[in-house]
Design an enzyme around this catalytic site. Structure first.
Site, PDB file in Angstrom:
ATOM      1  N   THR B 156       0.874  -1.191   0.000  1.00 48.95           N
ATOM      2  CA  THR B 156       0.000   0.000   0.000  1.00 48.95           C
ATOM      3  C   THR B 156       0.908   1.236   0.000  1.00 48.95           C
ATOM      4  O   THR B 156       1.378   1.637  -1.052  1.00 48.95           O
ATOM      5  CB  THR B 156      -0.965   0.017   1.207  1.00 48.95           C
ATOM      6  OG1 THR B 156      -0.219  -0.120   2.416  1.00 48.95           O
ATOM      7  CG2 THR B 156      -1.979  -1.093   1.102  1.00 48.95           C
ATOM      8  N   LYS B 182       3.809  -6.987   3.619  1.00 45.39           N
ATOM      9  CA  LYS B 182       3.562  -5.568   3.403  1.00 45.39           C
ATOM     10  C   LYS B 182       3.291  -4.953   4.764  1.00 45.39           C
ATOM     11  O   LYS B 182       2.908  -5.638   5.711  1.00 45.39           O
ATOM     12  CB  LYS B 182       2.388  -5.334   2.452  1.00 45.39           C
ATOM     13  CG  LYS B 182       1.026  -5.698   2.961  1.00 45.39           C
ATOM     14  CD  LYS B 182       0.284  -4.729   3.841  1.00 45.39           C
ATOM     15  CE  LYS B 182       0.254  -3.315   3.355  1.00 45.39           C
ATOM     16  NZ  LYS B 182      -0.592  -2.486   4.303  1.00 45.39           N
ATOM     17  N   THR B 193      -1.371  -3.297  10.568  1.00 45.08           N
ATOM     18  CA  THR B 193      -1.619  -3.542   9.146  1.00 45.08           C
ATOM     19  C   THR B 193      -0.407  -4.067   8.494  1.00 45.08           C
ATOM     20  O   THR B 193       0.451  -3.369   8.003  1.00 45.08           O
ATOM     21  CB  THR B 193      -2.115  -2.372   8.317  1.00 45.08           C
ATOM     22  OG1 THR B 193      -3.357  -1.995   8.837  1.00 45.08           O
ATOM     23  CG2 THR B 193      -2.333  -2.762   6.854  1.00 45.08           C
ATOM     24  N   GLU B 279       6.149   4.368   7.645  1.00 45.06           N
ATOM     25  CA  GLU B 279       5.770   5.582   6.921  1.00 45.06           C
ATOM     26  C   GLU B 279       6.639   6.765   7.331  1.00 45.06           C
ATOM     27  O   GLU B 279       6.687   7.144   8.492  1.00 45.06           O
ATOM     28  CB  GLU B 279       4.296   5.889   7.150  1.00 45.06           C
ATOM     29  CG  GLU B 279       3.424   5.008   6.258  1.00 45.06           C
ATOM     30  CD  GLU B 279       1.940   5.140   6.534  1.00 45.06           C
ATOM     31  OE1 GLU B 279       1.578   5.780   7.517  1.00 45.06           O
ATOM     32  OE2 GLU B 279       1.153   4.576   5.750  1.00 45.06           O
ATOM     33  N   ASN B 405       0.118  10.648   6.456  1.00 39.28           N
ATOM     34  CA  ASN B 405      -1.107  10.290   7.175  1.00 39.28           C
ATOM     35  C   ASN B 405      -2.102  11.421   7.324  1.00 39.28           C
ATOM     36  O   ASN B 405      -3.218  11.219   7.779  1.00 39.28           O
ATOM     37  CB  ASN B 405      -0.751   9.702   8.534  1.00 39.28           C
ATOM     38  CG  ASN B 405      -0.206   8.309   8.359  1.00 39.28           C
ATOM     39  OD1 ASN B 405      -0.921   7.431   7.899  1.00 39.28           O
ATOM     40  ND2 ASN B 405       1.069   8.122   8.664  1.00 39.28           N
TER      41      ASN B 405
END
Lengths: 410, 410
Positions: B156, B182, B193, B279, B405
């Site tokens: 993603t 992932k 996640t 991230e 985000n």
């Protein structure tokens, strides 16, 4: 009984029997930044406090715990710029701080509340404090300047000074409760770097004062999260001079209930001010969990949403990403039925339903954006499974938070 | 027994008996971004999985749990771009995904592992998947392209593809374990996640495979935190074709121990890749808690440090603010003696002691900065109170995390 509680722009000298001061003693390099504060009561009086739950805690907390073993105190000394924690001689320094103030005020060294906030792990130089005591004592006053100076001297990375007061009637007498606090980074439920000092002229026993403080803190300071870190130095303390002249509150009567309401109002105002002034915050977030089966669970759910980095970042971007809210409820460690949850975003710009019975609703993204661009955003979670509720306070996660915390010590 | 475990740049088709593919079916707007992956075993085989602990979990997880009730499966289908969670008809769609792949492969619909990752709360359109199945099946292969396409299709916001493999000898046969995963945002211990798919040609029973997976995940995927959020969709799954020809592992013997070691190596490599690709991450953080009295406590301590926003922001700024490390240990909810703790920062540039017996040490700030500027930084916490240890993996908190985000859905 008239139970109206009036809020006003007061502070720790609003209640009868208290003086305060704030000065620059030299712990901070910037001479314009006050770094030493004092609160002085007209006499030894009932004093209660609650402390950080961190396993690593500051030396001032150890000293204060000892001094408050009898539930009585007469003065507070608090420095900013150095947390006096994990530095080897913290206990000695914290004791000295108390002794020096006691000497300056001519009172017992056991009647001092000692607090520190700032960087961890660096020895606290006692000289600036020692040299500053005469000026700190000389500056004591009960006017607005005095309470403002004290409220300023306890700040660290805070942008705004935080103080307030309320008054209400008890037994035909006017009772006042005033407070000040600091806190912006490392703020997390259960007392994160957060110092709160409250004074009141209510007549109340030490035991009832401690009980009232616990009740008030549970719904206010303990429901704030800025970044999930719980600090080593947190403390909220309240002193009661009794000079209002009400009948002493010695058990849980109607007067106690009203006093707790007043104390809660002061603590909630201060807690919200901390959340709004969270490091780098651009908006205040308030998560209301309503209609849940139990109070503790409601608190955990609300706090879980408020501390989610993903929710916070979405709010910074005014992005109505409600899936992250539901997800944060899901990992709160509380049992609930996701199929019952309704979610709403709300602000002074309006309200929008984004999820019903655990499923996403179609909604107008532009309208949602407008609502989320406000400075105070409410995230309402209707659990449809009871009548308990809880509110948590926090702020968004911005670039500025990262900048401030990327090099705090420099 | 020769117990050397060799790592190599493989993936889910490295082990004998597995094919894979990845295509763009249209769930994502960007045609260059693959969004549908498949793994296909030569026959129905022992398959084990562990799932998110979030109370709100995705529909694909419900379907997979049902399908793996017998511990057997033959294929995996996974889409990116949509989490198929909290959207009302998720269960139907997830079931359909499985049925469509089963039909395309000519196998039983009960032998499919279904997974999804992406935005929560939006209906998953089944048409693109339905139309994509023929191409997905046609693309199945066991070469590097096939495993790379599959590893790409599950990503993603990940920047890098994550895959690896190991091989070792068992009963004179070469056993291979390969995997892909992932995960970058919403990563937090206990399966955030994060999707992981592992294949092996080891012969092992379903029960022992499940046990081995739990052991391997406890020290790898469950020790990763990017932002403290635990997602609704996480799953790690392992399939064992048995084609290596070793004696079937049916109980905890030496072969089992070696197999767990191999599986742990694959899972740890993948977990570290997730942390490094967190991230907005600019560096990989690894916190080692050593010499502690118990394993569970060591894990909690290491995770608490890794997930502290203040520690993460300090690491972003290469600021040796060790007080935040000690503070994070303090609120881990674990009982320990702060007066015994030694702290070190370490990287390929060197190592520096910053705290001994809970007290700050004088250290060279320039040297510390040089160490912390590295891309892989170790935070070593010596608790001096036992012989247990644990390692947690994470990353720093950067401006980029906030940017990503702040508006993920656009």
């Amino acid at each position: 009984m008239n139970t109206t509680i009036n809020a006003f722009n007061g502070g720790v000298t609003s209640a009868k029997g208290f003086k305060a001061s704030g000065i620059h003693c030299g712990l901070r390099k910037n001479k314009g930044k006050y770094d030493l504060a004092c609160i002085f009561a007209s006499h030894r009086c009932p004093t209660a406090a609650v402390y950080t739950t961190n396993r690593v805690f500051s030396s001032p907390i150890t000293v204060t715990r000892e001094n408050l073993a009898d539930g009585m105190a007469q003065a507070v000394i608090c420095n900013s710029g150095n947390a006096n924690t994990c530095n080897g001689d913290g206990y000695e320094t914290a004791s000295q701080m108390g002794e020096l103030l006691a000497e300056g005020l001519g009172i017992d060294k056991k009647d001092i509340v000692v607090a520190s906030t700032g960087v961890i792990g660096v020895p606290l130089p006692i000289e600036p404090i020692k040299n500053g005591i005469p000026a700190l004592v000389a500056a004591l006053g009960d006017d607005e300047k005095a309470e403002t100076d004290a409220a300023t001297a306890i700040l660290t990375t805070d942008i705004k000074m935080k103080k307030t007061a309320v008054s209400f009637e008890l037994d035909g007498k006017t009772v006042t409760i005033g407070g000040m606090c600091k806190g912006s980074g490392m703020i997390q439920p259960n007392m994160a770097t957060m110092l709160g000092f409250v004074t009141t002229d209510a007549a109340i026993t030490s035991a009832m004062l401690q009980k009232a403080l616990r009740e008030a803190v549970a719904d206010s300071f303990n429901m704030v999260s800025v970044d999930g870190d719980t600090s080593t130095n947190d403390m909220v303390c309240v002193m009661a001079s009794g000079e209002a002249g009400n009948n002493e509150i010695a058990y849980e009567n109607e007067a106690y209930t009203l006093f707790v309401e007043g104390l809660k109002k002061v603590c909630t105002y201060l807690a919200m001010a901390i959340a709004a002034d969270g490091e780098g915050a651009t908006k205040l977030l308030q998560c209301n969990v309503i209609n849940f089966s139990d109070k503790t669970g409601a608190r955990l759910l609300a706090k879980s949403v408020i501390r989610s980095s993903l929710v916070k970042a979405a709010m910074f971007g005014s992005d109505a990403n409600w899936g992250r809210v539901l997800c944060a409820l899901g990992y709160a460690g509380v049992d609930f039925d996701p199929q019952k949850v309704d979610l709403y975003f709300r602000s002074k710009e309006g309200a929008i339903a984004v999820c019903r019975d655990g499923k996403g609703l179609p909604f107008d993204e532009d309208e949602a954006k407008k609502i989320l661009l406000a400075k105070h955003v409410f995230i309402d979670c209707d659990m449809k499974d009871g009548d308990q509720r809880a509110t948590a306070y926090g702020c968004d996660l911005s670039y500025e938070y990262v900048r401030i915390n990327g090099d705090y010590r420099s």
